[in-house]
Design a protein around this motif. Structure first.
Motif, PDB file in Angstrom:
ATOM      1  N   PRO A  78       3.241  16.101   5.334  1.00  0.00           N
ATOM      2  CA  PRO A  78       1.953  16.363   5.986  1.00  0.00           C
ATOM      3  C   PRO A  78       1.499  15.185   6.838  1.00  0.00           C
ATOM      4  O   PRO A  78       1.794  14.026   6.520  1.00  0.00           O
ATOM      5  N   HIS A  79       0.794  15.477   7.920  1.00  0.00           N
ATOM      6  CA  HIS A  79       0.282  14.430   8.799  1.00  0.00           C
ATOM      7  C   HIS A  79      -0.760  13.563   8.080  1.00  0.00           C
ATOM      8  O   HIS A  79      -1.042  12.448   8.511  1.00  0.00           O
ATOM      9  N   GLN A  99      -1.423   8.002   8.186  1.00  0.00           N
ATOM     10  CA  GLN A  99      -2.807   7.630   8.397  1.00  0.00           C
ATOM     11  C   GLN A  99      -3.004   6.125   8.573  1.00  0.00           C
ATOM     12  O   GLN A  99      -4.051   5.678   9.055  1.00  0.00           O
ATOM     13  N   SER A 100      -1.997   5.336   8.204  1.00  0.00           N
ATOM     14  CA  SER A 100      -2.090   3.889   8.435  1.00  0.00           C
ATOM     15  C   SER A 100      -2.092   3.580   9.931  1.00  0.00           C
ATOM     16  O   SER A 100      -2.537   2.511  10.354  1.00  0.00           O
ATOM     17  N   SER A 144       0.821  -1.209   0.000  1.00  0.00           N
ATOM     18  CA  SER A 144       0.000   0.000   0.000  1.00  0.00           C
ATOM     19  C   SER A 144       0.853   1.257   0.000  1.00  0.00           C
ATOM     20  O   SER A 144       0.656   2.169  -0.814  1.00  0.00           O
ATOM     21  N   ALA A 145       1.836   1.320   0.910  1.00  0.00           N
ATOM     22  CA  ALA A 145       2.684   2.510   1.005  1.00  0.00           C
ATOM     23  C   ALA A 145       3.507   2.710  -0.256  1.00  0.00           C
ATOM     24  O   ALA A 145       3.812   3.853  -0.638  1.00  0.00           O
ATOM     25  N   SER A 153       4.196  15.914  13.649  1.00  0.00           N
ATOM     26  CA  SER A 153       2.994  15.221  14.140  1.00  0.00           C
ATOM     27  C   SER A 153       1.789  16.082  13.810  1.00  0.00           C
ATOM     28  O   SER A 153       1.920  17.175  13.248  1.00  0.00           O
ATOM     29  N   GLY A 154       0.620  15.611  14.208  1.00  0.00           N
ATOM     30  CA  GLY A 154      -0.600  16.394  14.034  1.00  0.00           C
ATOM     31  C   GLY A 154      -0.683  17.564  14.997  1.00  0.00           C
ATOM     32  O   GLY A 154      -1.665  18.310  14.971  1.00  0.00           O
ATOM     33  N   LYS A 155       0.339  17.759  15.810  1.00  0.00           N
ATOM     34  CA  LYS A 155       0.379  18.891  16.744  1.00  0.00           C
ATOM     35  C   LYS A 155       1.494  19.882  16.402  1.00  0.00           C
ATOM     36  O   LYS A 155       1.754  20.801  17.185  1.00  0.00           O
TER      37      LYS A 155
END
Length: 416
Positions: free
Chosen positions: A328-329, A335-336, A182-183, A392-394
């Motif tokens: 990007p996050h 997202q996996s 997938s990746a 990270s998402g932060k």
């Protein structure tokens, strides 16, 4: 290549497709080239497909150098102390000669990330330094993109059990192969076309970053307040590119990053890793460092701290940055939800920095410059190049212009 939907392919057919992408997309191998391949013994069924695909593409010779985890561990358990300052130079010289003769380089990653976790960090460091010194002539041709090269992954039982510790080994290996497929973007109807489109999308972002001409990047997030000055005449890159031999290749499969060269003397502040680092069989967790004028002056980790400190002491450049990359996050790998314990994947799940050697291709006309000239532009020199993840998402990232003004570039891990 089979026209069946990916879900209907046999495992053997999926390996065929990954081999096709390795040779035709990763290397873009040309008729008459040689190929030097490095891989684990666990990869033999896959490598045989890669070799066949390379010869179909017109390769004159394919040489595979296999790595054996059991034999590697036996060295640390039984070799005399002096052996850890030695690397067979004849082998390194032979690889460098092959690259000078326009051989392509293909690396298949997937060795046990925790192989050396119980071994003496001093021996590991010494062995890595000896290997880096011997391989420097060959690796300079790679970091300057003089030849077409690519790295991708193959699942191994030891690696799979680290990623999926609660699954039986056979299930863990199957799940890891699925994640790699997938990746690596081979699940569509036409992976070659999919890779072309993916590369074009990355290049649009690269063009925007090059137009901005930022003087620095400012990272802010949990445990991080870091200003990364960018090298003079720096260039952003991402996706594939044309090498010095005129061949377009995709060096990393997968890839989601836009990256450039920091200025080796203009990095200041603190930064905390957002993911563990697996380096040469050692796991280093919860890295936290402080930079002053480009150099790490304080370094900590909750696991593998001694290995981290030995890594940054390899040479002066080992404590400075050679790469900064934005991811990007929303990256498919992030997202996996998987922690791969493998830099090839984890660096494409998060923005990251790399200690050590800079890429000459990320300096305008850098491929034609000697080391001293590159250094004068701010490009770092070192025996090592080790990426670790900070995004990270932060995480917020601002682009900083030469006059000190800032503008948002990424907010909560996503492009603004």
């Amino acid at each position: 290549m089979s026209n069946k939907p990916f879900a209907n392919l046999t495992f053997d057919e999926k390996l065929d497709r990954l081999a096709l992408v390795a040779v035709r997309v990763g290397l873009n191998l040309q008729e008459g080239q040689e190929v030097v391949v490095t891989a684990s013994l666990d990869h033999i069924p896959f490598i045989r497909k890669v070799v066949a695909e390379a010869y179909k593409a017109g390769a004159y010779a394919v040489t595979v150098l296999y790595q054996d985890d059991v034999a590697a561990l036996a060295r640390y358990q039984n070799a005399p102390d002096a052996a850890f300052d030695y690397t067979p130079k004849w082998l390194a010289d032979g690889i460098a000669d092959a690259f000078r003769s326009n051989a392509a380089r293909l690396g298949i990653t997937g060795a046990n990330p925790a192989l050396l976790k119980d071994q003496d960090p001093s021996k590991i460091s010494r062995a890595n330094v000896a290997a880096s010194k011997a391989m420097k002539p060959a690796m300079e041709l790679v970091t300057r993109h003089a030849i077409n090269w690519s790295i991708l992954a193959g699942a191994t039982p030891a690696w799979a059990k680290l990623v999926f510790p609660d699954l039986p080994e056979n299930e863990a290996v199957a799940r890891l192969w699925d994640a790699i497929f997938s990746a690596s973007r081979i699940t569509g109807d036409d992976p070659v076309a999919d890779w072309k489109q993916h590369g074009e999308n990355i290049m649009k972002r690269v063009a925007l970053l090059n137009d901005k001409r930022y003087h620095a990047l400012h990272f802010r997030g949990p445990g991080t307040d870091l200003v990364v000055g960018l090298a003079d005449d720096h260039l952003w890159a991402g996706g594939g590119g044309v090498c010095g031999n005129g061949i377009f290749c995709n060096a990393n499969i997968p890839t989601e990053e836009c990256f450039t060269t920091p200025h080796k003397d203009r990095v200041n502040g603190t930064v905390t890793a957002s993911k563990p680092l697996s380096h040469q069989g050692t796991l280093i967790e919860n890295i936290s460092v402080r930079f002053e004028n480009g150099k790490i002056v304080e370094a900590h980790a909750t696991a593998g701290e001694e290995a981290l400190k030995k890594l940054i002491a390899v040479d002066d450049g080992a404590s400075r940055l050679g790469e900064v990359a934005l991811v990007p996050h929303s990256s498919p790998i992030a997202q996996s939800g998987l922690l791969f314990w493998n830099t090839l994947f984890d660096e494409n799940a998060a923005s990251h920095i790399a200690l050590g050697q800079a890429y000459a291709t990320c300096i305008k006309d850098g491929e034609t410059m000697d080391e001293a000239t590159l250094n004068s532009k701010g490009a770092n020199s070192s025996l090592i190049h080790v990426d670790w993840m900070i995004g990270s998402g932060k995480m917020d990232v601002h682009g900083v212009f030469a006059d000190g003004t800032e503008e948002p570039l990424m907010r909560l891990g996503e492009w603004v």
